[in-house]
Design a protein around this motif. Sequence first.
Motif, PDB file in Angstrom:
ATOM      1  N   UNK A 130       0.831  -1.203   0.000  1.00  0.00           N
ATOM      2  CA  UNK A 130       0.000   0.000   0.000  1.00  0.00           C
ATOM      3  C   UNK A 130       0.867   1.255   0.000  1.00  0.00           C
ATOM      4  N   UNK A 132       3.725   1.483  -1.489  1.00  0.00           N
ATOM      5  CA  UNK A 132       4.440   1.635  -2.745  1.00  0.00           C
ATOM      6  C   UNK A 132       5.701   0.815  -2.880  1.00  0.00           C
ATOM      7  N   UNK A 192       7.725   0.439  -6.428  1.00  0.00           N
ATOM      8  CA  UNK A 192       6.714   0.473  -7.479  1.00  0.00           C
ATOM      9  C   UNK A 192       7.111   1.558  -8.493  1.00  0.00           C
ATOM     10  N   UNK A 194       5.688   3.171 -10.818  1.00  0.00           N
ATOM     11  CA  UNK A 194       4.810   4.302 -11.115  1.00  0.00           C
ATOM     12  C   UNK A 194       4.657   5.232  -9.920  1.00  0.00           C
ATOM     13  N   UNK A 195       5.183   4.814  -8.791  1.00  0.00           N
ATOM     14  CA  UNK A 195       5.034   5.644  -7.606  1.00  0.00           C
ATOM     15  C   UNK A 195       6.202   6.615  -7.511  1.00  0.00           C
ATOM     16  N   UNK A 197       6.559   8.891  -5.266  1.00  0.00           N
ATOM     17  CA  UNK A 197       6.760   9.425  -3.923  1.00  0.00           C
ATOM     18  C   UNK A 197       7.758   8.621  -3.111  1.00  0.00           C
TER      19      UNK A 197
ATOM     20  N   UNK B 719      -0.729   8.346  -1.171  1.00  0.00           N
ATOM     21  CA  UNK B 719       0.552   7.647  -1.092  1.00  0.00           C
ATOM     22  C   UNK B 719       1.169   7.383  -2.454  1.00  0.00           C
ATOM     23  N   UNK B 720       0.376   6.917  -3.390  1.00  0.00           N
ATOM     24  CA  UNK B 720       0.956   6.640  -4.699  1.00  0.00           C
ATOM     25  C   UNK B 720      -0.150   6.603  -5.727  1.00  0.00           C
ATOM     26  N   UNK B 721       0.207   6.870  -6.950  1.00  0.00           N
ATOM     27  CA  UNK B 721      -0.808   6.743  -7.994  1.00  0.00           C
ATOM     28  C   UNK B 721      -1.048   5.277  -8.316  1.00  0.00           C
ATOM     29  N   UNK B 722      -2.150   4.791  -7.871  1.00  0.00           N
ATOM     30  CA  UNK B 722      -2.537   3.423  -8.219  1.00  0.00           C
ATOM     31  C   UNK B 722      -2.829   3.385  -9.698  1.00  0.00           C
ATOM     32  N   UNK B 723      -2.217   2.498 -10.413  1.00  0.00           N
ATOM     33  CA  UNK B 723      -2.666   2.446 -11.804  1.00  0.00           C
ATOM     34  C   UNK B 723      -3.610   1.279 -12.014  1.00  0.00           C
TER      35      UNK B 723
END
Lengths: 437, 830
Positions: A130, A132, A192, A194-195, A197, B719-723
């Motif tokens: 969750x 990332x 991840x 695409x994350x 952050x 927190x993050x872009x969920x794709x």
Amino acid sequence: MGKFWVIFVASISILLPFLCNSFSPETPTDRRVLVLLDDFAVKSSHSSYFNSLKLRGFDLDFKLADDPKIALQRYGQYLYDALILFCPSVERFGGSVDVAAIINFVDSGHDLIIAADVNASDLIREVATECGVDFDEDPSAMVIDHTGYAVSETEGDHTLIASDDFIKSDVIIGSKKIEVPVLFQGIGHSLNPVNSLVLKVLSASPSAYSANPLSKLSTPASLTGSAISLVSVVQARNNARILITGSLSMFSNRFFRSGVQKSGSSTKYEKSGNEQFLTELSKWIFHERGHLKAVNVKHHKVVETDEPALYRINDELEYSVEIYEWSGTSWEPYITDDVQVQFYMMSPYILKTLSNDKKGLYSASFKVPDVYGVFQFKVEYQKLGYTSLSLSKQIPVRPYRHNEYERFIPTAYPYYGAAFSTMAGFFIFSFVHLYNK
Amino acid sequence: MATMPASASDLLKSFKLKTKQQELLIRVSILCLVYILAFITRLFSVLRYESMIHEFDPYFNYRTTLYLTENGFYDFWNWFDYESWYPLGRIVGGTLYPGLMVTAVLIYRILRFLRFAVHIREVCVLTAPFFASNTTLVAYFFGKEIWDSGAGLVAAILIAICPGYISRSVAGSYDNEGVAIFALLFTFYVFVKAVNTGSLAWSLASAFGYFYMVSAWGGYVFIINLIPLYVLVLLITGRYSMRLYVAYNCMYILGMLLAMQIRFVGFQHVQSGEHMAVMGVFFLMQVFYFLDWVKHMLSDTKLFQAFLRITVTCAVAVGGIALGLGMVSGYISPWTGRFYSLLDPTYAKDHIPIIASVSEHQPTAWSSFMFDFHILLFLFPAGLYFCFKRLSDATIFIVMYGLTSMYFAGVMVRLILVATPAVCLISAIAVSATVKNLTVLLRSKNKVVQTGSTKGSGGSKSSSKALLDQSQPFQKNGAIALLFGAFYLLSRYATHCTWVTSEAYSSPSIVLAARGAHGNRVIFDDYREAYFWLRQNTPQDAKVMSWWDYGYQITAMGNRTVIVDNNTWNNTHIATVGRAMSSYEDEAIEIIRSLDVDYVLVVFGGVTGYSSDDINKFLWMVRIGGGVFPVIKEPDYLVNGEYRVDKGAAPKMLNCLMYKLCYYRFGEMLTEYGKPPGYDRARGVEIGNKDVKLEHLEEAFTTSNWIVRIYRVKPPNNRCPHNVETPVVTHLGDVFPNGSNIHGQSGTCNPQNLGVCLDLLGLVDVNLGNAPTKPCCSLIEGLVDLEGAVCLCTAVRANVLGIHINLSISLSLLLRNCERKVATEYICGP
């Protein structure tokens, strides 16, 4: 009835100090920390780390992860400002805590430290996902490095790694350079892609890979080289900070005290870099460093001081904002030269670097573009390690009023002359025509 | 009461009025009655619903009027409205016709001055009926001018209740047209009067009438083109006179100068192509005057003929060159799209979808002519006949007005309004002339009979008279029958008009009414419910995105900033909204964020059966969006050229933002007894995508009858872009472009057979554990591992046009679910 009153007053008087000490925008450093453990033995085996936190004024609350009484919030109020999960093998949290509760805890602006280990439970993996990062799916895999391992008495299986590939940020790991490699033993994770952050704070060397050290490697390892992250941090959009690592033992007193010699290197250090690294990192995680605030956003026309409801095109205006950094105890002026303001309507029309007066006041003056519409003053300040500042203030820009144009334009004098001479001529003509018989 | 007529006649007798005075009294009292009738027949909407503003545009007019009353004229004139067209804003003061607002505020101020404590809203609601009453008076005078006072009276009565006019002037329909028709007719009347008398004063009055018209409505272009056309016809037919010269020149010059004072018109009046005709005719007029003078000076006709030829050729050539130069240099702007679409009805459909999308810009159906004009449609040609029989400058004008406006009424539904006064006037001539002829016949016959019976002698004369006498009973009876027929028709007209007004034109369209199962009236007040929710529950500076139809209402009633509204001045901005509505959610969210949108509002009629909702308007959004952004293609939303929302709908349709927002959680709902859940009552089908999941938007408010649904735009993930991928929804039995249905057939790779797997691919990221993988797995059973992956990949690529999913992840997950090993390196390319 009276009994309840006593309990109520007592509980208030007990709670009051906590309530007053809690995290707030004014004093962003965390105060109350919940530490969830698999076993109370960890409390003593990792006491150096905990003591360093306590010394800095944190109020640690140790609980077993499966304690049925643990709760993160009561009556909608969070009881803690930060959470440390030193419970890699917990299958199920006690009380009302679950993955969603932890994620909500983070999403409402609280900090989190996760330390997993070999055989980390699905629950911990889920929390990490969750946030990332993905731990190696193989439950028994460890990070192995046959060239970057820490030299020890026994040959071992090279799972004890000495790593010194730190992130280059003074804000996150402190301004004092960490000279000594950090010892790590545990499970690796990947970020991840695409994350945007999540940041790798300590990464494995290019020769590392993640596999089960006991079995023979039949298929290529899924995680290899510097794609493996050993310690990662996340700064969420609401500035909550998360630390994720695959090694619980790197926090332990044993690792803190042990000497370290990296294979292939002749220098042997008396004490590993773990203490410095993790303490500095915890300062960042608990907002003792790198926390900015922007206050007193002001804008006005150059000669005036009041903030107008809207500007006219081509007005000269001044924009100012005060930015402070939290030093752990007080707000200090934040001094840098890369804060920019945008005058923005779908795209920036003006992008200007703010100048500062060394006391935290940033200001810029510029001319409103010759375009009307609803603009925004935007400051988007995102610097590695610092909390992101995202200020936007809407301000409409109107065109000229009917009486704000120039009344007489010099180039138009021929036309004025023509108009008036025609009028005069017509008058004379009428006069002559009517009375000249 | 019964004694009233008797006492009234006694009263008349006691006053000993002469016939002329009696006639005047009757005429005045009829006019008074018509004046009142015109007002009260427009009050149905107030009685049925309440005193409120109707429809869409009136809300903008109301909002501006409110601003004018609160802030005064100068602020209104300079008003820059940043609550609409975010973030561009709109200079309201310079882009509207202020006549209506100024009129309403003037009435309001007068009433206030007279110590009537009225609210500005009541004034706005009743402005249109008030001006409709005034129009009847103008119609009377106009009729009197072109024919006689009888025709004037009939015209006043006809126009008072004509549905074509009522449609735009019921109480609450606070729109420009309500005032403008009065101004239009007044200008025409005064101009005709000026032409008839050659009086400078009347001409001046027509210039002011024109000024009022320009300030009130964009339809002034009709006046400024009709009048030169009329003058041109008079010139060609040799009816040039000094009267015409005075009337036209004064009206044109003064009218132009006055019109240029309206900010929205400004220099357009001398620069745009639409205003060139009037200027050309003005110069032609001078040429005529000059020629007249030369003719007066020259005695030789031959010389004059030669001179005439040269002068006319030169004048036309100079005019043509000037126009050409102006066009080329850009000084004279070309005709606007609206003007083109009037001349060529197919133009808008091909070139400007935004004009064609408005229902009132559609070509008129025959039935609506019948609906709006009723018997006038048949009386109109008869009236034209009478006009041609008695040609004069005035009747030529009304004929020209009638014919041109009838043409325009055929091109656009809304222009029936402009044709209505002409039709009423010409029909009035027909009615008046017929009735007059018939009554004259009846009266004169009596006299003839009397004279015939008293004289009664022989001879050729007497024999012819006897012949006449014999035919007289038939004529008399015929005349009586015809009179009764005329009265019957007129009474039918009155009934029809009242019925239409009460049933069709008095609905405010912001509150909907329907008949319940037991015949009771059900009111759907969803629009106002939604707008008040917005007003009370959203931040002051929240931006609301909706299709442009609702823009004015949201700003006026919800008091929130909108992205686009009914003032369609920026096509690109509207197309951006259209694009967002017709994209997949994750593409749309980019657009939505770039416009700082906080809420998205859609109108949905699937629960109530309300048919003018966003799903039915959706193809226009696609067309308008596609007109600017070619990524949006209309065929993607159609199946074999057919627009549908059920299972057979196009995949892109089933997954676009508009579909999702309208049908979110609709699949759970039972709308009609005996129908499956998710049965759309407006379109009469069961919807195709019942499992709508929203990722970036969340439902904020849905009104009690689901007509308006409001969604909140979620902030970016913390927190993050969920794709999460866009789920692809396809169904067993879907017809794919290749033309074959999906049936199971195992063993060979037939991409068309793998539609079932597509279902799964869509579900993969949502919940793979529960997905029914069996049918899909059995399909690829006979295939080698890699072959299976390739096959699925082809299936996806071949069958689902433009679907955007992360194939490699989904495929590997799916195949793993089928207990297949996927070659890790296999990537299903886009």
